[in-house]
Design an enzyme around this catalytic site. Sequence first.
Site, mmCIF file in Angstrom:
data_model
loop_
_atom_site.group_PDB
_atom_site.id
_atom_site.type_symbol
_atom_site.label_atom_id
_atom_site.label_comp_id
_atom_site.label_asym_id
_atom_site.label_seq_id
_atom_site.Cartn_x
_atom_site.Cartn_y
_atom_site.Cartn_z
ATOM 1 C CB CYS A 115 -1.057 -0.128 1.265
ATOM 2 S SG CYS A 115 -2.001 -1.512 1.163
ATOM 3 C CG HIS A 252 -3.209 3.295 1.916
ATOM 4 N ND1 HIS A 252 -3.779 2.883 0.612
ATOM 5 C CD2 HIS A 252 -3.357 2.391 2.712
ATOM 6 C CE1 HIS A 252 -4.062 1.446 0.661
ATOM 7 N NE2 HIS A 252 -3.904 1.256 1.982
ATOM 8 C CG ASN A 282 -6.645 -0.954 1.125
ATOM 9 O OD1 ASN A 282 -5.914 -0.612 0.254
ATOM 10 N ND2 ASN A 282 -6.032 -1.231 2.411
#
EC number: 2.3.1.180
Length: 325
Positions: A115, A252, A282
């Site tokens: 990520c 993020h 996500n």
Amino acid sequence: MTTLRSVVVGTGSGLPARVVTNAELAERVETSDEWIVQRTGIRQRYLADASETTSVLGIRAARAALDDAGLTGDDIDLVICATSTPDHTFPSTATQIQAALGIHAGAAFDLQAVCAGFVFAVSTADKFLATGAARRALVVGAETFSRIVDWEDRTTCVLFGDGAGAIVLEAQDAAGTNADRGVISASLRSDGRHREKLYVDGGPGSTGTTGQLRMEGKEVFRFAVGSVMDVIEDALKMGGATAADLDWFVPHQANKRIIEASADKLGIPRDKVVLTVDRHGNTSAASIPLALDVARRDGRIRRGDLVMIEAIGGGFSWGAALIRW
């Protein structure tokens, strides 16, 4: 004396055609829209079909970013793709993007920091541009995490989505102050001792399989809100700025509660936080460039704004970068 800054001159997104709501997921696993929204802030995500590979989404986002910048493949001499879900073990997804866009100069390679991959990729591209080793870079974050989640695990499968985002960075002469447009500073960290908290249980060098994502949610939450502060504070210090100077915080997009807790800890007003996790879920390395593209195109992020991007990924790896738009 002038210096070279890596200036963002274009942004783009590439999303699958299919939107999957929480209600639809509740028909597949034991969950509910209320449960997902309460714990994550996610209301929907995009899931790729068999034809929408990571490279296909990455090409879509990269082409949109080039169009936004008014450039063509001939103008690019560096392609970096941040991804943990490449189409193939090799060649890199970046080379597939490079070929599809008719880019024939310079280097193309993938970067894997889960990520945090996009932040790592921006910092890496900046090193090429700031030293004169490249002139313009295409930095892509592209993922198809739906291929590696365990669809029987309701605690993780509801979190992730597929997509790609991209930016074009261009080396431009600048005065060398934090008033310059471009990447001003970046701070990166990794600590492999935390592997068991977020990882995929397979790979070509171990099991010979793709594997599936495994996560200790509470531990990831605790680390994301606590330890990630060091890179944010470091990037601000190196850039001669404070959190109060930020126009936008673009973290993020993993979980609304993590995002808001991090912003509160830094003293950043929530109206300065770009939040897209509700619509994308996500998307790992794609989440920040997708959020940047949304906020740039809807008029929130404007020329001259001071923007902080920040992420943490499996391993753990984490990083932050300060950018003057």
